[in-house]
Design an enzyme around this catalytic site. Structure first.
Site, mmCIF file in Angstrom:
data_model
loop_
_atom_site.group_PDB
_atom_site.id
_atom_site.type_symbol
_atom_site.label_atom_id
_atom_site.label_comp_id
_atom_site.label_asym_id
_atom_site.label_seq_id
_atom_site.Cartn_x
_atom_site.Cartn_y
_atom_site.Cartn_z
ATOM 1 N N GLU A 39 0.827 -1.206 0.000
ATOM 2 C CA GLU A 39 0.000 0.000 0.000
ATOM 3 C C GLU A 39 0.862 1.258 0.000
ATOM 4 O OE1 GLU A 39 -2.995 0.252 -0.708
ATOM 5 O OE2 GLU A 39 -3.609 -1.826 -0.521
ATOM 6 N N TYR A 122 -6.164 5.992 4.844
ATOM 7 C CA TYR A 122 -6.376 5.028 3.768
ATOM 8 C C TYR A 122 -5.596 3.736 4.036
ATOM 9 C CZ TYR A 122 -5.644 2.339 -0.360
ATOM 10 O OH TYR A 122 -5.545 1.266 -1.205
ATOM 11 N N ASP A 140 -9.557 6.020 -0.896
ATOM 12 C CA ASP A 140 -8.535 6.718 -1.688
ATOM 13 C C ASP A 140 -9.198 7.242 -2.962
ATOM 14 O OD1 ASP A 140 -9.010 4.460 -3.161
ATOM 15 O OD2 ASP A 140 -6.903 4.028 -3.564
#
Ligand code: SF4
Length: 365
Positions: A39, A122, A140
């Site tokens: 991520e 996020y 996001d």
């Protein structure tokens, strides 16, 4: 969405995901370390670009302990080319924090994960839902796009309250049994079908639930009023050689753009006084005053300027050459060092430095 449709919507979306999900290395298991790394790498970067970095990074640093102990040079080398280098430094700091304060275990809720260095809402939502099955959204740009279109929600995503607004909107749509897969389905749909400019609605698994599709207003969403304004900056990059033919490199400050990386010495044109002197003279004055260095033979190399763009900045960089004729030239006051031409590419380099070296014909052949 009509509450009676939610269960059917979830089933349809997850069935599509089961058949169409992208086969990505961080999806092999639900290891929070791998989910976290992926991520962070995927912020501002495409999946295809991230894949080889992810493989190299996890081979070299397979767990939190290895990451916490990695030396800066190796860390930046592993990250070289991904940009936004503070992300790499924060990964290391976060690994140290997790080992020191959390016994080497990731917290399992989004709220706790947000206490870890570099983890924002996020990433916290993604880790908590994918690795720990917490029923939270991961909001996001993909989520803004998919859900604003799905629900024809015209909340302005340039507003600071957009994230909590969409988190609230998405929450009742999350399937309690598979929140992580649902969030990943949103990522995949946003990347492959519900794209920014050309949504492929005819292929979309959730078309039947999509309000903007039904009204033909897909491209009106998401609503975004504020444009990011890029500041235009003119810089000079200097190719400075000493009497031995070595080249001067500048180490960027730890904090800020290209933090800790080396580049050719860069000077902001607006820092030079050209009211009563030519540009080469102004550069000589600048280096004499700031670094006690006496540049000679300063000249415009007359090469096409290098353009480099950050989110908020647009750099146009002109290349100049110069010599430090004094064999005893001391760079004690300069934040950098000389390297011979053969070693110019050995340092962790920003993409910008690669562009500069290429333009100056100094890349390793
Ligand atoms: S139908 Fe079109 S606009 Fe709606 S979610 Fe699917 S791709 Fe996006």
């Amino acid at each position: 969405m009509n509450p009676n449709d939610v269960a059917a919507f979830q089933t349809t979306f997850l069935t599509w995901y089961d058949t169409n999900k992208r086969d990505l290395p961080w999806r092999q298991n639900h290891d929070p370390y791998l989910v976290w790394l992926s991520e962070v790498m995927l912020q501002q970067t495409q999946v295809q670009t991230v894949l080889p970095y992810f493989q190299r990074f996890t081979q070299a640093l397979p767990n939190l302990t290895a990451l916490a102990q990695v030396d800066e040079t190796q860390l930046l080398k592993l990250w070289e080319g991904l940009g936004y280098y503070s992300r790499a430094r924060n990964l290391k700091k976060a690994a140290q924090q997790l080992l020191a304060d959390y016994d080497g275990q990731f917290p399992t809720t989004a709220a706790e994960l947000e206490n870890i260095i570099g983890i924002g809402p996020y990433t916290a939502g993604a880790i908590a839902s994918i690795a720990f099955q917490q029923v939270v959204p991961a909001v996001d740009g993909n989520a803004y796009r998919v859900f604003s279109r799905l629900l024809a929600d015209d909340f302005d995503i340039s507003q600071s309250k957009a994230r909590p607004h969409f988190a609230q909107v998405i929450q009742p749509l999350l399937p309690p049994q598979r929140p992580g897969d649902f969030n990943q389905a949103v990522m995949d749909l946003g990347a492959s079908i519900c794209t920014t400019k050309d949504p492929a609605c005819l292929l979309c698994p959730i078309q039947a639930y999509c309000t903007s599709y039904q009204t033909g207003t897909q491209l009106d969403f998401p609503v975004k009023t504020k444009k990011i304004r890029q500041k235009k900056v003119q810089l000079i990059a200097l190719v400075i050689q000493n009497a031995q033919g070595a080249y001067l490199l500048q180490q960027r400050p730890e904090q800020g753009l290209l933090g800790g990386l080396t580049t050719l010495p860069l000077v902001d044109l607006s820092d030079l006084d050209v009211t009563e002197q030519t540009l080469p003279q102004a550069l000589q004055t600048y280096f004499a005053h700031n670094y006690n260095l006496a540049l000679t033979q300063v000249q415009d190399l007359k090469l096409k300027p290098v353009v480099h763009v950050f989110t908020h900045l647009h750099w146009t960089i002109h290349l100049f050459g110069a010599k430090l004729g004094d064999p005893q030239a001391d760079v004690a006051y300069f934040p950098g060092y000389f390297v011979p031409k053969a070693r110019l590419g050995d340092q962790a380099q920003a993409t910008l430095q690669k562009k500069l070296l290429k333009r100056a014909d100094l890349s390793k052949k």
